[in-house]
Design a protein around this motif. Structure first.
Motif, PDB file in Angstrom:
ATOM      1  N   PRO A 147       2.288  -1.471   0.036  1.00  0.00           N
ATOM      2  CA  PRO A 147       2.437  -1.420   1.402  1.00  0.00           C
ATOM      3  C   PRO A 147       3.018  -2.464   2.375  1.00  0.00           C
ATOM      4  O   PRO A 147       3.574  -2.037   3.372  1.00  0.00           O
ATOM      5  CB  PRO A 147       0.821  -1.373   1.781  1.00  0.00           C
ATOM      6  CG  PRO A 147       0.229  -1.092   0.381  1.00  0.00           C
ATOM      7  CD  PRO A 147       1.214  -1.554  -0.432  1.00  0.00           C
ATOM      8  N   SER A 148       2.916  -3.549   1.830  1.00  0.00           N
ATOM      9  CA  SER A 148       3.628  -4.591   2.585  1.00  0.00           C
ATOM     10  C   SER A 148       4.925  -4.707   2.749  1.00  0.00           C
ATOM     11  O   SER A 148       5.897  -4.972   3.718  1.00  0.00           O
ATOM     12  CB  SER A 148       3.162  -6.208   2.095  1.00  0.00           C
ATOM     13  OG  SER A 148       1.694  -6.318   2.272  1.00  0.00           O
ATOM     14  N   VAL A 149       5.801  -4.336   1.419  1.00  0.00           N
ATOM     15  CA  VAL A 149       7.208  -4.198   1.565  1.00  0.00           C
ATOM     16  C   VAL A 149       7.562  -2.973   2.527  1.00  0.00           C
ATOM     17  O   VAL A 149       8.511  -3.121   3.220  1.00  0.00           O
ATOM     18  CB  VAL A 149       7.589  -3.736   0.051  1.00  0.00           C
ATOM     19  CG1 VAL A 149       8.863  -3.336  -0.079  1.00  0.00           C
ATOM     20  CG2 VAL A 149       7.462  -5.309  -0.847  1.00  0.00           C
ATOM     21  N   TRP A 152       1.071  -1.045   8.967  1.00  0.00           N
ATOM     22  CA  TRP A 152       0.605  -1.461   7.501  1.00  0.00           C
ATOM     23  C   TRP A 152      -0.565  -0.395   6.965  1.00  0.00           C
ATOM     24  O   TRP A 152      -0.468  -0.018   5.895  1.00  0.00           O
ATOM     25  CB  TRP A 152       0.217  -2.869   7.586  1.00  0.00           C
ATOM     26  CG  TRP A 152      -0.214  -3.174   6.293  1.00  0.00           C
ATOM     27  CD1 TRP A 152       0.844  -3.939   5.332  1.00  0.00           C
ATOM     28  CD2 TRP A 152      -1.361  -2.998   5.529  1.00  0.00           C
ATOM     29  NE1 TRP A 152       0.261  -4.248   4.118  1.00  0.00           N
ATOM     30  CE2 TRP A 152      -0.917  -3.790   4.085  1.00  0.00           C
ATOM     31  CE3 TRP A 152      -2.562  -2.439   5.680  1.00  0.00           C
ATOM     32  CZ2 TRP A 152      -2.093  -3.688   3.092  1.00  0.00           C
ATOM     33  CZ3 TRP A 152      -3.535  -2.396   4.632  1.00  0.00           C
ATOM     34  CH2 TRP A 152      -3.007  -3.069   3.360  1.00  0.00           C
ATOM     35  N   ILE A 153      -1.204   0.057   7.820  1.00  0.00           N
ATOM     36  CA  ILE A 153      -2.135   1.187   7.572  1.00  0.00           C
ATOM     37  C   ILE A 153      -1.758   2.260   7.243  1.00  0.00           C
ATOM     38  O   ILE A 153      -1.854   2.790   6.018  1.00  0.00           O
ATOM     39  CB  ILE A 153      -3.353   1.461   8.597  1.00  0.00           C
ATOM     40  CG1 ILE A 153      -4.192   0.027   8.699  1.00  0.00           C
ATOM     41  CG2 ILE A 153      -4.235   2.486   8.339  1.00  0.00           C
ATOM     42  CD1 ILE A 153      -5.282   0.145   9.793  1.00  0.00           C
ATOM     43  N   ALA A 154      -0.614   2.800   7.704  1.00  0.00           N
ATOM     44  CA  ALA A 154       0.222   3.945   7.486  1.00  0.00           C
ATOM     45  C   ALA A 154       0.960   3.576   6.301  1.00  0.00           C
ATOM     46  O   ALA A 154       0.815   4.682   5.240  1.00  0.00           O
ATOM     47  CB  ALA A 154       0.920   4.320   8.595  1.00  0.00           C
ATOM     48  N   SER A 155       1.350   2.645   5.860  1.00  0.00           N
ATOM     49  CA  SER A 155       2.141   2.391   4.575  1.00  0.00           C
ATOM     50  C   SER A 155       0.957   2.316   3.586  1.00  0.00           C
ATOM     51  O   SER A 155       1.379   2.799   2.451  1.00  0.00           O
ATOM     52  CB  SER A 155       2.833   0.870   4.728  1.00  0.00           C
ATOM     53  OG  SER A 155       3.838   0.765   5.578  1.00  0.00           O
ATOM     54  N   SER A 156      -0.006   1.908   3.768  1.00  0.00           N
ATOM     55  CA  SER A 156      -0.979   1.730   2.748  1.00  0.00           C
ATOM     56  C   SER A 156      -1.407   3.072   2.168  1.00  0.00           C
ATOM     57  O   SER A 156      -1.786   3.582   1.087  1.00  0.00           O
ATOM     58  CB  SER A 156      -2.262   0.866   3.101  1.00  0.00           C
ATOM     59  OG  SER A 156      -3.240   0.829   2.304  1.00  0.00           O
TER      60      SER A 156
END
Length: 191
Positions: A31-33, A168-172
């Motif tokens: 998620p961070s990437v 970040w939440i959307a990525s996670s």
């Protein structure tokens, strides 16, 4: 331990407390990437290559989140009630563990397939709800810009932090959804 009984609403974030040699990548690294590429790329080069209507984008994402919340809750209900002996077996390989406190004692639980999927879909449903609420607030709230330069700087910082958290939440959510779907499509059929 007096506060323990008041933390039940945070059970849905158990995914972030799972321990396994591999799970950390899905909790934080991937998620961070994705966040760094999306947020950083837009911050540095977005104005040169991308032009979009933020309000319409958020409205469309909100419509999608409304559908996803239902999907995740239905998936959670299906995983919880589906009768299949394979779901109740301990996961093979480097199975994730979850440490919880019950009646004052720490209990380290090695997860079954059913428990793992329930944690994934509960976490995903929660993230989708958070994104939905954020989207509703973004579309319907208007923040008046302050006139003082220092206040404008603070507002810009808060806006950037909020958008960073949203991305970040959307990525996670994307990563965990793909993990859950992989597990349902591929891993569930291998005993």
């Amino acid at each position: 331990m007096a506060l323990q009984k008041h933390t039940k609403v945070f059970t849905v974030f158990s995914f972030l407390r799972l321990q396994s040699p591999d799970i950390f990548w899905y909790q934080w690294i991937y998620p961070s990437v994705i966040f760094a590429v999306a947020f950083g790329g837009f911050q540095w080069w977005g104005d040169q290559f991308i032009s979009f209507d933020k309000d319409n984008l958020i409205s469309d994402i909100n419509a999608f989140m409304g559908i996803l919340v239902g999907f995740y809750i239905a998936a959670l209900a299906a995983v919880s009630s589906f009768s299949n002996d394979n779901l109740d077996q301990i996961m093979k390989g480097r199975a994730p563990t979850l440490t919880t406190v019950r009646k004052g004692a720490e209990i380290k639980e090695t997860l079954t397939r059913r428990r793992f999927l329930a944690i994934i879909f509960g976490y995903s449903a929660t993230l989708a709800i958070i994104l939905y609420i954020f989207g509703v607030l973004q579309v319907h709230l208007i923040v008046v810009q302050p006139t003082e330069p220092w206040a404008q700087t603070i507002m810009t910082f808060i806006r950037q932090m909020t958008w960073g958290l949203y991305i970040w939440i959307a990525s996670s959510l994307l990563v965990v959804t793909l993990l859950g779907l992989h597990y349902l499509v591929e891993r569930m059929h291998r005993a």
